[in-house]
Every structure is written in C-alpha cells, then in structure tokens.
Design an enzyme around this catalytic site. Structure first.
Site, PDB file in Angstrom:
ATOM      1  N   GLY A 136       0.837  -1.190   0.000  1.00 45.59           N
ATOM      2  CA  GLY A 136       0.000   0.000   0.000  1.00 45.59           C
ATOM      3  C   GLY A 136       0.869   1.236   0.000  1.00 45.59           C
TER       4      GLY A 136
ATOM      5  N   GLN B  55       3.030  10.171   1.308  1.00 39.21           N
ATOM      6  CA  GLN B  55       4.352   9.533   1.334  1.00 39.21           C
ATOM      7  C   GLN B  55       5.219   9.932   0.148  1.00 39.21           C
ATOM      8  OE1 GLN B  55       2.451   5.490   2.197  1.00 39.21           O
ATOM      9  NE2 GLN B  55       4.427   5.332   3.204  1.00 39.21           N
TER      10      GLN B  55
ATOM     11  N   CYS C 154       6.697   0.377   7.546  1.00 40.79           N
ATOM     12  CA  CYS C 154       6.180   1.427   6.663  1.00 40.79           C
ATOM     13  C   CYS C 154       7.247   1.752   5.634  1.00 40.79           C
ATOM     14  CB  CYS C 154       5.832   2.678   7.470  1.00 40.79           C
ATOM     15  SG  CYS C 154       5.165   4.024   6.461  1.00 40.79           S
TER      16      CYS C 154
ATOM     17  N   HIS D 207      -2.249   7.596   7.033  1.00 37.22           N
ATOM     18  CA  HIS D 207      -1.281   8.526   6.432  1.00 37.22           C
ATOM     19  C   HIS D 207      -1.963   9.817   5.970  1.00 37.22           C
ATOM     20  CE1 HIS D 207       2.489   6.367   6.570  1.00 37.22           C
ATOM     21  NE2 HIS D 207       2.019   5.324   5.914  1.00 37.22           N
TER      22      HIS D 207
HETATM   23  C1  UDB Z   1       4.187  -2.215   3.374  1.00 31.41           C
HETATM   24  N1  UDB Z   1       4.739  -4.511   3.588  1.00 31.41           N
HETATM   25  O1  UDB Z   1       4.177  -2.244   2.181  1.00 31.41           O
HETATM   26  F1  UDB Z   1       1.301  -9.369   6.388  1.00 31.41           F
HETATM   27  F2  UDB Z   1       2.780 -11.013   2.315  1.00 31.41           F
HETATM   28  C2  UDB Z   1       5.008  -3.228   4.175  1.00 31.41           C
HETATM   29  C3  UDB Z   1       6.508  -2.925   4.222  1.00 31.41           C
HETATM   30  C4  UDB Z   1       6.718  -1.557   4.842  1.00 31.41           C
HETATM   31  C5  UDB Z   1       7.185  -3.973   5.071  1.00 31.41           C
HETATM   32  C6  UDB Z   1       7.120  -2.919   2.844  1.00 31.41           C
HETATM   33  C7  UDB Z   1       4.115  -5.539   4.226  1.00 31.41           C
HETATM   34  O2  UDB Z   1       3.690  -5.423   5.371  1.00 31.41           O
HETATM   35  N2  UDB Z   1       3.986  -6.660   3.483  1.00 31.41           N
HETATM   36  C8  UDB Z   1       3.323  -7.825   3.821  1.00 31.41           C
HETATM   37  C9  UDB Z   1       2.608  -7.980   4.999  1.00 31.41           C
HETATM   38  C10 UDB Z   1       1.971  -9.196   5.260  1.00 31.41           C
HETATM   39  C11 UDB Z   1       2.040 -10.223   4.357  1.00 31.41           C
HETATM   40  C12 UDB Z   1       2.737 -10.030   3.194  1.00 31.41           C
HETATM   41  C13 UDB Z   1       3.379  -8.847   2.909  1.00 31.41           C
HETATM   42  N3  UDB Z   1       3.495  -1.263   4.040  1.00 31.41           N
HETATM   43  C14 UDB Z   1       2.857  -0.230   3.249  1.00 31.41           C
HETATM   44  C15 UDB Z   1       3.099   1.156   3.737  1.00 31.41           C
HETATM   45  O3  UDB Z   1       4.063   1.524   4.378  1.00 31.41           O
HETATM   46  N4  UDB Z   1       2.177   2.006   3.381  1.00 31.41           N
HETATM   47  O4  UDB Z   1       2.163   3.251   3.800  1.00 31.41           O
HETATM   48  C16 UDB Z   1       3.261  -1.279   5.475  1.00 31.41           C
HETATM   49  C17 UDB Z   1       2.129  -2.267   5.832  1.00 31.41           C
HETATM   50  C18 UDB Z   1       2.063  -2.485   7.349  1.00 31.41           C
HETATM   51  C19 UDB Z   1       0.674  -2.927   7.616  1.00 31.41           C
HETATM   52  C20 UDB Z   1      -0.151  -2.544   6.454  1.00 31.41           C
HETATM   53  C21 UDB Z   1       0.747  -1.832   5.490  1.00 31.41           C
HETATM   54 ZN    ZN Z   2       3.026   3.479   5.724  1.00 29.10          ZN
END
Ligand code: UDB
Ligand code: ZN
Length: 184
Positions: free
Chosen positions: A60, A65, A110, A157
C-alpha cells in the site's frame, strides 16, 4: 515511475499533516499521481522490477508519502484466501468498523520508516471503506484480515498518523483486548 527516491521518510513534516480532499471529478494531474501510487505497489511486488529499481516491496502507498498532501491511496494485497484487493482511491473514508480489533503478530512497518519498530498495532478487525476510483465511480468495500489492516494504515497517512503512534511504548507486545491475531 516512482522509486524509493520519491518516498519521503519519517521525520519529514508532511507525514504529520492532514491531507486535503481531492476535488472531484479529479484532474488529469491527480489521476496521474494516483495511478503512479498503484503502479509503485504493483511494480515493487515484481521481483525483477524491484531488483532493477531498488523498490522495497509494498502492499500500500498513500499520496503524502510522496509529499502530495491529497487524499489518495493505493492498495495491492492478497487476503489469506489468495483473493487480490487492488484499489486506487480518491477520498477514502472508513464508514463503519467492528468493535473487535485485529493486529499483525509480526507488527507493522512502513515504506516511509527505515528502522524496524517492534510492537502490536491495534486496528479494527473489519472496516467498510468508501471512496472514488480512477473512473470517478463510488466504491464501497467490506474488508477484514490483512486488507483491512492495509486500508487503515494508508488512511492513517492521510491524517498524519504513523503506525507506531499506536504501539504501547512501555510494553510494545501488550495483549490487545478483544482482538484477532493475524499471522503472516
Ligand atoms: C508495506 N509490507 O508495504 F502481512 F505477504 C510493508 C513494508 C513496509 C514492510 C514494505 C508488508 O507489510 N507486506 C506484507 C505484509 C503481510 C504479508 C505479506 C506482505 N506497508 C505499506 C506502507 O508503508 N504504506 O504506507 C506497510 C504495511 C504495514 C501494515 C499494512 C501496510
Ligand atoms: Zn506506511
């Protein structure tokens, strides 16, 4: 195409601002920004593109951001049954939510936070989100599990809220009452 260079990091004041509503129908400029958010999350999940451009794989992304203080988010994530939730939304809003909570047992991270910040982040277990898609159509989505967590993280956010704001600083793994644990 967006890369990690475009993503602002923790400490940047824009991450603490409340973003403005997008005026609808959206301008071509706003549509192009929203498309780029969705494109980032899709590209970042492609192993070749993520390697080639150094993209941190994301599920996401919210406009603040990339330092655009407008209410736009993109989500591209599969639930535990493998169904894809791929959305690019203007002015997303949580219309209703469960009393029951949920949290990821591994905590959250994040794309705007480089360090690992441990702890449970309490979220609502189920949310109903309304918003407008790239075609201007009103969308209403019922969410649970990981997709519900992602939408709440992204909508936060838009309101200047970071995931670690919810972590109990004196006891990061404090038991959350009335909550579903989501393993990943
Ligand atoms: C992420 N990805 O994209 F439960 F298969 C995170 C990062 C910061 C670690 C890259 C993530 O949580 N991937 C994930 C989680 C699972 C299963 C799976 C992959 N974000 C998005 C962001 O920072 N948006 O602003 C953080 C996430 C934390 C909880 C929801 C969004
Ligand atoms: Zn985030």
């Amino acid at each position: 195409m967006l890369t990690m260079k475009d993503i602002i990091r923790d400490g940047h004041p824009s991450l603490r601002q409340v973003a403005s509503e997008v005026v609808l129908p959206a301008s071509e400029e706003d549509k192009s920004i929203l498309k780029s958010l969705l494109e980032y999350v899709i590209n970042s999940q492609d192993s070749e593109l993520s390697l080639q451009y150094g993209l941190r794989p994301g599920i996401g992304l919210a406009a603040p951001q990339i330092n655009v203080l407008k209410r736009m988010i993109a989500v591209h994530v599969k639930n535990e049954q493998g169904q894809l939730y791929s959305y690019a939304l203007f002015n997303p809003k949580i219309m209703s939510h469960s009393v029951e909570k949920a949290y990821l047992t591994s905590g959250e991270g994040c794309l705007s936070v480089d360090e690992n910040i441990p702890g449970y982040v309490p979220r609502y277990a189920r949310v109903t989100v309304k918003g407008f898609d790239l075609e201007g159509k009103e969308i209403k989505i019922r969410l649970k599990g990981l997709p519900a967590i992602v939408f709440q993280h992204e909508i936060d956010h838009l309101n200047g809220i970071m995931f670690y704001d919810y972590i109990d600083s004196s006891n990061p793994y404090k038991k959350i009452d009335n909550a579903i644990a989501i393993e990943r």
